[in-house]
Design an enzyme around this catalytic site. Sequence first.
Site, PDB file in Angstrom:
ATOM      1  N   LYS A 195      -3.171   7.966  -4.986  1.00 46.11           N
ATOM      2  CA  LYS A 195      -4.271   7.467  -4.140  1.00 46.11           C
ATOM      3  C   LYS A 195      -3.817   7.144  -2.725  1.00 46.11           C
ATOM      4  O   LYS A 195      -4.466   7.507  -1.757  1.00 46.11           O
ATOM      5  CB  LYS A 195      -4.777   6.142  -4.723  1.00 46.11           C
ATOM      6  CG  LYS A 195      -6.050   6.212  -5.451  1.00 46.11           C
ATOM      7  CD  LYS A 195      -6.486   4.840  -5.963  1.00 46.11           C
ATOM      8  CE  LYS A 195      -5.434   3.942  -6.511  1.00 46.11           C
ATOM      9  NZ  LYS A 195      -5.245   2.669  -5.903  1.00 46.11           N
ATOM     10  N   ARG A 200     -12.309  -2.584  -7.244  1.00 45.63           N
ATOM     11  CA  ARG A 200     -11.452  -2.310  -8.392  1.00 45.63           C
ATOM     12  C   ARG A 200     -12.030  -2.829  -9.695  1.00 45.63           C
ATOM     13  O   ARG A 200     -11.444  -2.629 -10.748  1.00 45.63           O
ATOM     14  CB  ARG A 200     -10.108  -3.008  -8.157  1.00 45.63           C
ATOM     15  CG  ARG A 200      -8.945  -2.063  -8.146  1.00 45.63           C
ATOM     16  CD  ARG A 200      -7.735  -2.799  -7.633  1.00 45.63           C
ATOM     17  NE  ARG A 200      -6.535  -2.164  -8.058  1.00 45.63           N
ATOM     18  CZ  ARG A 200      -5.546  -1.821  -7.248  1.00 45.63           C
ATOM     19  NH1 ARG A 200      -5.639  -2.046  -5.961  1.00 45.63           N
ATOM     20  NH2 ARG A 200      -4.469  -1.261  -7.717  1.00 45.63           N
ATOM     21  N   ARG A 212       9.007   5.323  -7.705  1.00 41.90           N
ATOM     22  CA  ARG A 212       8.336   5.103  -6.426  1.00 41.90           C
ATOM     23  C   ARG A 212       9.059   4.040  -5.591  1.00 41.90           C
ATOM     24  O   ARG A 212       9.490   3.030  -6.112  1.00 41.90           O
ATOM     25  CB  ARG A 212       6.914   4.650  -6.703  1.00 41.90           C
ATOM     26  CG  ARG A 212       6.107   4.391  -5.464  1.00 41.90           C
ATOM     27  CD  ARG A 212       4.664   4.395  -5.779  1.00 41.90           C
ATOM     28  NE  ARG A 212       4.195   3.086  -6.216  1.00 41.90           N
ATOM     29  CZ  ARG A 212       2.915   2.780  -6.315  1.00 41.90           C
ATOM     30  NH1 ARG A 212       2.001   3.677  -6.021  1.00 41.90           N
ATOM     31  NH2 ARG A 212       2.549   1.596  -6.709  1.00 41.90           N
ATOM     32  N   ARG A 271       8.880  -1.828  -4.926  1.00 40.75           N
ATOM     33  CA  ARG A 271       7.845  -2.858  -4.829  1.00 40.75           C
ATOM     34  C   ARG A 271       7.975  -3.818  -5.999  1.00 40.75           C
ATOM     35  O   ARG A 271       8.256  -3.399  -7.114  1.00 40.75           O
ATOM     36  CB  ARG A 271       6.472  -2.197  -4.846  1.00 40.75           C
ATOM     37  CG  ARG A 271       5.924  -1.999  -3.455  1.00 40.75           C
ATOM     38  CD  ARG A 271       4.701  -1.178  -3.458  1.00 40.75           C
ATOM     39  NE  ARG A 271       3.741  -1.567  -4.471  1.00 40.75           N
ATOM     40  CZ  ARG A 271       2.515  -1.041  -4.554  1.00 40.75           C
ATOM     41  NH1 ARG A 271       2.141  -0.134  -3.699  1.00 40.75           N
ATOM     42  NH2 ARG A 271       1.677  -1.416  -5.490  1.00 40.75           N
ATOM     43  N   ARG A 273      -0.439  -3.382 -14.992  1.00 34.84           N
ATOM     44  CA  ARG A 273      -1.362  -2.788 -14.007  1.00 34.84           C
ATOM     45  C   ARG A 273      -2.149  -1.625 -14.614  1.00 34.84           C
ATOM     46  O   ARG A 273      -3.325  -1.451 -14.322  1.00 34.84           O
ATOM     47  CB  ARG A 273      -0.565  -2.330 -12.777  1.00 34.84           C
ATOM     48  CG  ARG A 273      -0.018  -3.514 -11.997  1.00 34.84           C
ATOM     49  CD  ARG A 273       1.007  -3.086 -10.986  1.00 34.84           C
ATOM     50  NE  ARG A 273       0.437  -2.244  -9.954  1.00 34.84           N
ATOM     51  CZ  ARG A 273       1.092  -1.270  -9.338  1.00 34.84           C
ATOM     52  NH1 ARG A 273       2.332  -1.008  -9.667  1.00 34.84           N
ATOM     53  NH2 ARG A 273       0.515  -0.585  -8.403  1.00 34.84           N
TER      54      ARG A 273
HETATM   55  P1  AMP Z   1      -1.903  -1.334  -4.838  1.00 34.03           P
HETATM   56  O1  AMP Z   1      -1.070  -1.289  -3.612  1.00 34.03           O
HETATM   57  O2  AMP Z   1      -3.259  -0.747  -4.658  1.00 34.03           O
HETATM   58  O3  AMP Z   1      -1.222  -0.816  -6.082  1.00 34.03           O
HETATM   59  O4  AMP Z   1      -2.170  -2.913  -5.118  1.00 34.03           O
HETATM   60  C1  AMP Z   1      -1.082  -3.785  -5.297  1.00 34.03           C
HETATM   61  C2  AMP Z   1      -1.579  -5.108  -5.838  1.00 34.03           C
HETATM   62  O5  AMP Z   1      -2.498  -5.712  -4.907  1.00 34.03           O
HETATM   63  C3  AMP Z   1      -2.335  -5.050  -7.150  1.00 34.03           C
HETATM   64  O6  AMP Z   1      -1.483  -5.014  -8.287  1.00 34.03           O
HETATM   65  C4  AMP Z   1      -3.114  -6.367  -7.081  1.00 34.03           C
HETATM   66  O7  AMP Z   1      -2.265  -7.471  -7.340  1.00 34.03           O
HETATM   67  C5  AMP Z   1      -3.498  -6.438  -5.601  1.00 34.03           C
HETATM   68  N1  AMP Z   1      -4.791  -5.783  -5.325  1.00 34.03           N
HETATM   69  C6  AMP Z   1      -4.982  -4.574  -4.698  1.00 34.03           C
HETATM   70  N2  AMP Z   1      -6.282  -4.277  -4.614  1.00 34.03           N
HETATM   71  C7  AMP Z   1      -6.947  -5.308  -5.206  1.00 34.03           C
HETATM   72  C8  AMP Z   1      -8.313  -5.585  -5.451  1.00 34.03           C
HETATM   73  N3  AMP Z   1      -9.286  -4.733  -5.101  1.00 34.03           N
HETATM   74  N4  AMP Z   1      -8.626  -6.743  -6.077  1.00 34.03           N
HETATM   75  C9  AMP Z   1      -7.679  -7.609  -6.446  1.00 34.03           C
HETATM   76  N5  AMP Z   1      -6.373  -7.418  -6.257  1.00 34.03           N
HETATM   77  C10 AMP Z   1      -5.991  -6.280  -5.652  1.00 34.03           C
END
Ligand code: AMP
Length: 229
Positions: free
Chosen positions: A18, A93, A132, A165, A176
């Site tokens: 994504k 989400r 990653r 990360r 996740r």
């Molecule tokens: P990502 O970089 O999209 O994988 O997001 C990393 C982390 O950010 C996730 O595991 C959540 O802890 C938080 N996060 C990202 N997007 C959201 C969202 N829409 N709602 C709540 N937490 C989020």
Amino acid sequence: MAKQPVNVVFLGPPGSGKGTQSRLVAADFGIPHVDTGELLRVVAQEPTETGQMVKHFLDRGMLVPEKVVADIIERRLSEPDCAWGFVLDGFPRTMSQAGLFDAILKKLGRTLAAAVLLDVPPNVVTARLSRRFVCGKCGAPYQSPRDGFPDQAFCQRCGSKLEIRSDDRPEVINRRLGIYARETAPLIDSFDRQGVLVRVDGTGKVEDVFARIKSELSRRLGQGFRQKT
Ligand code: AMP
């Protein structure tokens, strides 16, 4: 037909590509890439109560409370550069966040042109996530061809050090993926019912996936969107 700003969201499990693909689409359209995770990681570095609270959720791979996320997204989408449209990655989400997103769009007088879903099987996303890395400074994503540290330990974009990360540790990855199946997957049907779902096979090379997305988006959006020159 009047040319419209193009407002797009990306959906898909963690590790579906994504981030990479939504960045490419944003660059191609000349509109901002709005990365929810990245916006939250910036807030998590602030020495404020909100910053510490956000960090707590991020480090555990848990969803940050939706009110906090929705406020951050609304503020970002209200900025002038998003007037041409945006590619939103990581929000909404959950079904509940989808309701908040609708309200934000209404408030800003926007409509959603497409919700791109990257279809990638679970075994492929698990393998990708464990390889990653991201740039500690600008957040650019990297994929190692094998387990262990990546070939290039420095970011090709800004030269800073690459790191794992905190939420890409194996136990956090599983959490996740579980959250995605429970909370995010139901959004697919909802976007489908709204007639905006664009389902794309997310397996294979980055450039091949991007070509599929581009072709699907051009078919859907036709000439009716406004592209920055
Ligand atoms: P990502 O970089 O999209 O994988 O997001 C990393 C982390 O950010 C996730 O595991 C959540 O802890 C938080 N996060 C990202 N997007 C959201 C969202 N829409 N709602 C709540 N937490 C989020």
